[in-house]
Design an enzyme around this catalytic site. Structure first.
Site, mmCIF file in Angstrom:
data_model
loop_
_atom_site.group_PDB
_atom_site.id
_atom_site.type_symbol
_atom_site.label_atom_id
_atom_site.label_comp_id
_atom_site.label_asym_id
_atom_site.label_seq_id
_atom_site.Cartn_x
_atom_site.Cartn_y
_atom_site.Cartn_z
ATOM 1 N N HIS A 12 36.164 -45.035 -22.795
ATOM 2 C CA HIS A 12 35.486 -44.405 -21.664
ATOM 3 C C HIS A 12 35.403 -42.883 -21.845
ATOM 4 C CE1 HIS A 12 34.232 -43.443 -17.622
ATOM 5 N NE2 HIS A 12 35.333 -42.740 -17.411
ATOM 6 N N GLU A 20 32.287 -41.326 -1.662
ATOM 7 C CA GLU A 20 31.215 -40.856 -2.544
ATOM 8 C C GLU A 20 29.838 -40.902 -1.910
ATOM 9 O OE1 GLU A 20 29.768 -41.976 -6.950
ATOM 10 O OE2 GLU A 20 31.910 -41.749 -6.785
ATOM 11 N N ASN A 55 31.422 -37.358 -11.441
ATOM 12 C CA ASN A 55 30.805 -38.200 -12.468
ATOM 13 C C ASN A 55 30.031 -37.394 -13.511
ATOM 14 O OD1 ASN A 55 31.534 -40.907 -11.500
ATOM 15 N ND2 ASN A 55 30.291 -40.375 -9.729
ATOM 16 N N HIS A 99 28.365 -43.996 -19.304
ATOM 17 C CA HIS A 99 28.386 -45.407 -18.926
ATOM 18 C C HIS A 99 27.299 -46.186 -19.660
ATOM 19 C CE1 HIS A 99 30.642 -44.834 -14.810
ATOM 20 N NE2 HIS A 99 31.422 -44.654 -15.862
ATOM 21 N N GLU A 143 38.184 -36.211 -19.378
ATOM 22 C CA GLU A 143 38.227 -36.170 -17.913
ATOM 23 C C GLU A 143 38.878 -34.878 -17.404
ATOM 24 O OE1 GLU A 143 36.590 -38.056 -16.012
ATOM 25 O OE2 GLU A 143 36.525 -40.115 -16.758
ATOM 26 N N ARG A 160 31.680 -36.147 -3.710
ATOM 27 C CA ARG A 160 32.522 -36.801 -4.704
ATOM 28 C C ARG A 160 31.740 -37.190 -5.965
ATOM 29 N NH1 ARG A 160 37.143 -41.555 -3.920
ATOM 30 N NH2 ARG A 160 37.565 -41.773 -6.140
ATOM 31 N N LYS A 203 40.621 -32.982 -7.976
ATOM 32 C CA LYS A 203 40.146 -34.284 -7.506
ATOM 33 C C LYS A 203 40.588 -34.542 -6.065
ATOM 34 C CE LYS A 203 39.182 -38.995 -8.647
ATOM 35 N NZ LYS A 203 39.077 -40.029 -9.689
ATOM 36 N N LYS A 239 39.271 -45.555 -6.158
ATOM 37 C CA LYS A 239 38.165 -46.354 -6.691
ATOM 38 C C LYS A 239 38.755 -47.511 -7.493
ATOM 39 C CE LYS A 239 34.209 -43.326 -7.487
ATOM 40 N NZ LYS A 239 33.329 -42.851 -8.577
ATOM 41 N N HIS A 242 29.131 -38.926 -16.821
ATOM 42 C CA HIS A 242 29.368 -40.361 -16.733
ATOM 43 C C HIS A 242 28.089 -41.197 -16.763
ATOM 44 C CE1 HIS A 242 33.319 -38.915 -15.791
ATOM 45 N NE2 HIS A 242 33.803 -40.102 -15.538
ATOM 46 N N ARG A 286 43.250 -59.964 1.937
ATOM 47 C CA ARG A 286 42.450 -58.881 2.536
ATOM 48 C C ARG A 286 43.157 -57.529 2.521
ATOM 49 N NH1 ARG A 286 41.406 -63.086 6.394
ATOM 50 N NH2 ARG A 286 39.421 -64.089 5.929
#
Length: 374
Positions: free
Chosen positions: A275, A247, A255, A262, A195, A251, A237, A153, A258, A131
């Protein structure tokens, strides 16, 4: 701002992520990996696990292990297969197998030594094992240094969507050793530049000016130019993540490009396009959509397209379906994390230097996909 001295990358610089008791430093500089002082402020533990891959491991794993010697009684290493295609449950389990096989406890510190895939999977393993155990990001690609290693993330891919299974889980520290970028293949360096470029249109048009003036130096691997690009990207960032860690709003602007990107990655099969290549092409598509919705003019679209091309990235979209390409894009984008109740949310530019989240009519999206993939 355009001139960079060769010494600007030499002294380590620190950018802080401010998240209360989960705050941490991003350290950027050269000769960081081998320096025991780099790791001196990390949590004490009996054991550490270095997670790397078949490409990065032979280059840097022993060096990191040597630098950590004396800090941990046992330092284990697990080597994952390299590539986006392996960002799966099966590969994630290799990390758990190593942790359990070595009897690692909940104080064990994980080190993510590699690019975005290694970082995402190590972070997800750290969030999940017992955990939650501490982990450190040691990104060795430009893409990971300027984006994926920062902000907590973590995720793996699912056949139906990228990064759909994961957690928000912050590292103790991010160590960006610019020397590791010297071993980066040209294609991977270009992918990382996508990026960096995205931060200009969404937040800092002065950065876009600087990138246009320095794109050749960046592609040539100039340490001073790369040092500035990494630091400025991390500053932007850090500012965004500090305001919206999970997000829920702001935030999401990170993207930019993206949603289209994606779709290309999932539609082509993970790993066919890098990517950053998907993001490069996706930014061009998002710029065209922004223009059609009145956020930017055509000279801006042309300017961004030119920079993406100069970075060595694709500016045309991939053909995912010969009969209804735009329909396939829409289908894949509806399972993107940013879609709400079936409505696709796009990060669009309005005006340059500022990003907004909004939907767009399917007909307009179809126009953009058809135009950009022709």
């Amino acid at each position: 701002m355009h001139a960079l001295s060769a010494t600007s990358a030499a002294a380590p610089q620190t950018v802080s992520i401010s998240l209360g008791d989960r705050s941490y430093p991003i350290v950027i500089g050269t000769q960081l990996l081998d320096n025991p002082a780099t790791w001196a402020d990390l949590p004490r533990a009996a054991a550490a696990l270095i997670v790397t891959n078949t490409t990065v491991g032979p280059l840097y794993a022993q060096r990191l292990q040597a630098a950590l010697q004396g800090r941990y009684a046992a330092i284990h290493t697990v080597v994952l297969p390299d590539g986006e295609a392996f960002k799966t449950w099966e590969t994630l389990n290799l990390i758990f197998d190593a942790l359990l096989g070595h009897g690692c406890d909940r104080k064990t510190v994980l080190f993510a030594l590699g690019g975005g895939v290694v970082g995402d999977m190590t972070g997800f393993a750290a969030a999940s094992y017992m955990r939650g155990v501490p982990f450190v990001q040691v990104p060795t690609t430009l893409l990971a240094q300027v984006d994926s290693s920062v902000g907590g993330k973590t995720a793996i891919n699912h056949p139906l969507g990228k990064n759909m299974v994961g957690a928000f889980y912050q590292p103790c520290k991010v160590v960006c050793d610019l020397d590791t970028l010297a071993t980066l293949p040209a294609r991977e360096l270009s992918a990382g530049l996508a990026e960096v470029i995205k931060y200009g249109p969404i937040a800092d048009m002065a950065l876009l000016d600087w990138l246009e003036a320095n794109i050749d130096a960046l592609r040539a691997g100039d340490p001073a130019a790369l040092g500035y690009a990494v630091k400025r990207s991390c500053e932007i960032k850090a500012h965004v993540v500090g305001q919206d860690e999970r997000e829920s709003g702001l935030r999401a602007i990170l993207n930019f490009g993206h949603t289209f990107g994606h779709a290309i990655e999932a539609g082509m099969g993970y790993g066919a396009w890098l990517h950053g290549e998907g993001v490069g092409s996706g930014m061009v598509m998002a710029a065209h959509l922004s223009q059609r919705l009145g956020g930017v003019d055509m000279p801006f679209v042309a300017r961004l397209t030119r920079l993406v091309q100069q970075a060595g990235l694709p500016t045309r979209g991939a053909v995912l379906d010969a009969t209804d390409n735009a329909g396939r894009y829409l289908q894949l984008m509806r399972v993107d994390k940013k879609s709400e109740a079936g409505e696709i949310k796009f990060v669009l530019i309005q005006p340059p230097g500022n990003a907004v989240m909004r939907g767009a009519p399917d007909a307009l999206v179809r126009e953009v996909v058809d135009y950009c993939c022709a």
